[in-house]
Design an enzyme around this catalytic site. Structure first.
Site, PDB file in Angstrom:
ATOM      1  N   SER A  28      -3.211   7.069  -7.809  1.00 40.21           N
ATOM      2  CA  SER A  28      -3.024   7.092  -9.460  1.00 40.21           C
ATOM      3  C   SER A  28      -2.694   8.282  -9.525  1.00 40.21           C
ATOM      4  CB  SER A  28      -4.592   7.233 -10.555  1.00 40.21           C
ATOM      5  OG  SER A  28      -4.058   6.886 -11.702  1.00 40.21           O
ATOM      6  N   ASP A  56      -0.885  -4.471 -11.008  1.00 39.53           N
ATOM      7  CA  ASP A  56      -1.743  -3.323 -11.298  1.00 39.53           C
ATOM      8  C   ASP A  56      -1.246  -3.386 -13.493  1.00 39.53           C
ATOM      9  OD1 ASP A  56      -2.021  -1.020 -12.363  1.00 39.53           O
ATOM     10  OD2 ASP A  56      -2.027   0.261 -10.440  1.00 39.53           O
ATOM     11  N   HIS A  96      -5.373  -1.972 -10.620  1.00 38.61           N
ATOM     12  CA  HIS A  96      -5.469  -0.608 -10.283  1.00 38.61           C
ATOM     13  C   HIS A  96      -6.545  -0.032  -9.151  1.00 38.61           C
ATOM     14  CE1 HIS A  96      -3.898   3.679 -11.143  1.00 38.61           C
ATOM     15  NE2 HIS A  96      -5.113   3.633 -12.003  1.00 38.61           N
TER      16      HIS A  96
END
Length: 743
Positions: free
Chosen positions: A594, A669, A701
């Site tokens: 991320s 995601d 995600h």
């Protein structure tokens, strides 16, 4: 150099023979749950202050129970609810009490919507009558009992409903809800993700009014994702997602009066343009609602008190900051309607006490350290309980302090991460403690002295299990980088030899206010790092500028330039570590997920003379692709700050790639869209850069489910071995030849 390295490898293999009876950590061990910790599920302190409830599940009988325990003896008093006694349900996996504890909402089935939101099947259990009432035949959201436990409110298909539990009558209190247009009482995607809440409605103390936020997302641009599934044709998920600089939902505050059966719009005495309402909460006065309003830049936060009887409003607190104001859940109203508030206004996050008109009574905590959690206020003793990092930013301790700011006391005695759950009367607290060397332990503690009364649950079996494996100590230290002392941990091979050179693999996240260098028990990734250390790698993590719990200036230095100072710190830290005699500076890599993927990409591109490889999982590749609330909090809008967006986004630095790069993303995601990786891939192709990548179909995600995590970590481990472990492999082969000759 080569001779020394060869000798070190012999030493490594010799030492390994000594440890041959010790187990080696495998990826199968990690992702099969072998190292899972035991905890206390759904802990709730009963109102009498003498007992607490816990959710238990008997795997053999497949029975869920809510069991009541005595704080003083820790003995089980009774089973309050058992699924075995309820014909209508097979089991439940979560519960919540009404305020008077006469009824319980049981969650029997749910499916995720986004990160925090679910659609579920719920029942209300009447403790006195020992019977259940189904909330709805439909899958609904956020069912919440009224304080008097006579009604339950919930969201369904973007509208709000109220069910009378005695008559069974259901009243639909909003009618304009429509997918991707209007949402009543449930947050939109970006509020849920960035303001961390889903239920955007609240009951007043008299159970006759419901305040709620209405979201008009008609003008918010839509984002779509293909869902490949297993059918012949894929389907599509379409939802509203405001990217930086684009239109947000238009929010408004409303009041439903159950007695009058009418809805009114609530307004405050100030004209706002393009604003957020990140929190609403009723005060102790059943007619007074608190509401927090925030400007789009998020550097001004206003706390309003709205009198819903005479429809007047008072601005009682206005916070301003040159960067941004953090929104918290720490607003607490006392019996006299004065309130507790936390703020960074003196440079560190501390606790403040204001009267009901917003006049400061006093700043309760002070110092160059941060309050990290607010637990509550004991009216009888005039004492506040909180968690802070006063004992070092990598530790957490529980403290008490008088409302007047005097008699501060550290209640927890052991370094590491301590967190508390207090009894309703604040006589006791259940402390959860863990450290890098101690798995979570739950103890009953006195709230006056902090002393341990009894141990409730430990993870001694896990400790013994981990002791059977080859592991290394996680070494905490600081490293001076760019004029700052940065927190760092390092894991070396168990048979570490300072005369040998090792490849270095760095991990970081680096997002604003985050922390990865913390004195707490292992996550799944920590076992992976131990596995890599077994294989001959040194693993390190550095929390650079922009991370949390070291004051506002340290955290907010990255304002308007996300990815500049953080990347500089990772590159400089790697150079400094690479200069150590036992680290091979030609074999250094970095990874992250991320924000960490954004960082590792940038570090490889901008630090192409330092890092040989990088792994980026679900990375943001340009802040132009990410959502409004998060991105603009730190960057303002792309229209206002184009250079800040573009100069620090890795998608604009792909031409600098020299090392090995692995890019990974889930196609489902909804948070960091696959668009980020696709645009990066196209940029890499057009600059003729070779790289590796992996897309996990329909994974969000978190990239998990079934065999997914095991596959992901195998892929990353293989990539690390291929790009950083080449000399290890060569020397292993030399040793094989050597041992055969000797044999």
């Amino acid at each position: 150099m080569k001779l020394r390295h060869f000798i070190a490898i012999i030493g490594f293999l010799t030492t390994t023979l000594v440890y041959c009876q010790d187990k080696q950590i495998t990826l199968q061990d990690i992702w099969s749950g072998s190292f899972r910790t035991e905890g206390m599920q759904a802990l709730h302190s009963m109102k009498n202050g003498k007992q607490y409830s816990v959710l238990n599940f008997d795997r053999q009988s497949r029975t869920s129970t809510i069991d009541i325990y005595d704080y003083k003896t820790l003995e089980k008093v009774k089973t309050l609810v058992s699924s075995a006694d309820i014909a209508e349900i097979q089991g439940f996996f979560d519960y919540s009490f009404s305020e008077d504890e006469s009824k319980i909402i049981l969650t029997t089935n749910s499916k995720p919507v986004f990160r925090r939101s679910t659609l579920g099947e719920y029942y209300v259990y009447d403790i006195a009558l020992k019977k259940v009432t189904k909330v709805s035949d439909d899958l609904v959201q956020e069912p919440t009992l009224s304080p008097d436990a006579t009604k339950v409110a919930y969201g369904y298909q973007n509208n709000l409903y109220v069910k009378d539990l005695s008559s069974g009558n259901v009243e639909q209190i909003t009618n304009d809800g429509e997918k991707n247009k209007i949402i009543n009482g449930i947050t939109d995607w970006v509020y849920e993700e960035e303001f961390s809440f889903v239920r955007a409605f609240d009951w007043n103390a008299d159970s006759n009014k419901i305040a709620f936020i209405r979201f008009d997302e008609s003008e918010v641009p839509e984002f779509s994702m293909d869902v490949f599934g297993s059918d012949l044709y894929q389907t599509q998920q379409v939802f509203k997602y405001p990217k930086a600089g684009e239109a947000n939902s238009k929010v408004s505050l409303h009041l439903y009066d159950l007695n009058a059966n009418k809805t009114k719009i609530l307004k405050v005495d100030k004209a706002y343009n393009d604003f957020y309402i990140p929190r609403i909460k009723w005060t102790k006065d059943a007619n007074v609602l608190s509401a927090q309003y925030m400007n789009r830049h998020q550097n001004e936060l206003d706390l309003w008190m709205i009198n819903t009887k005479d429809m007047t409003s008072d601005l009682v607190l206005a916070e301003k900051d040159k960067a941004y104001v953090d929104v918290t859940f720490n607003l607490t109203f006392l019996k006299d309607n004065s309130f507790i508030w936390t703020s960074e206004k003196d440079g560190y996050n501390h606790i403040y006490h204001y009267d009901n008109n917003g006049k400061l009574i006093n700043q309760i905590t002070k110092g160059d350290w941060e309050v990290t959690n607010y637990y509550g206020f004991n009216e009888k003793e005039k004492t506040i309980y909180y968690q802070s990092v006063e004992n070092g930013s990598i530790n957490r301790d529980v403290y008490s302090i008088k409302l007047n700011g005097k008699n501060k006391k550290r209640l927890t005695k052991t370094d590491g991460t301590n967190s508390a759950s207090f009894s309703a009367d604040f006589t006791y607290f259940i402390n959860t403690h863990s450290s890098a060397t101690s798995p979570p332990e739950y103890t009953l503690n006195s709230s006056k002295s902090g002393n341990v009364v009894k141990s409730i649950k430990d993870n001694d079996r896990l400790s013994k299990k981990v002791a059977d494996y080859v592991t290394s100590k996680k070494e905490f230290s600081t490293i001076n980088v760019n004029g700052n002392e940065l927190n760092m941990w390092m894991i070396k091979p168990a048979d570490f030899d300072e005369n040998k050179e090792y490849p270095l693999f760095m991990y970081q996240y680096s997002g604003p206010g985050s922390q990865q260098v913390a004195n707490r028990w292992n996550s799944a990734n920590d076992y992976w790092y131990q596995m890599l250390a077994q294989q001959g790698y040194i693993v390190a993590c550095v929390d650079g500028r922009g991370t949390g719990f070291k004051g506002a200036d340290f955290k907010k230095v990255t304002q308007n330039e996300l990815g500049k100072y953080e990347v500089e710190d990772q590159i400089a830290a790697a150079k400094k570590l690479g200069a150590l005699p036992y680290i091979d500076e030609t074999r250094m890599g970095i990874w992250g997920w991320s924000y960490g993927g954004f960082m590792s990409s940038n570090a490889l591109f901008k630090g192409n003379d330092v890092f040989k490889m990088a792994i980026a999982v679900a990375p943001v590749t340009s802040w132009r692709f990410y959502d409004t609330i998060y991105t603009e909090r730190y960057m303002t809008t792309p229209q206002e700050n184009p250079s800040g967006y573009d100069e620090n986004s890795p998608i604009n630095h792909v031409d600098k790639l020299k090392g090995d790069f692995l890019l990974i993303h889930g196609s489902g995601d909804d948070n960091v869209h696959l668009q980020n990786t696709m645009r990066m891939v196209e940029a890499l192709i057009q600059t003729d850069k070779q790289f590796e990548w992996m897309i996990y179909p329909d994974k969000n995600h978190g990239i998990y489910g079934g065999n997914t995590r095991l596959h992901l970590y195998k892929k990353m481990t293989n990539f690390i071995n291929k790009t950083l472990g080449d000399k290890l492999e060569k020397n292993d082969k030399k040793e094989e030849v050597s041992s055969k000759i000797k044999g």
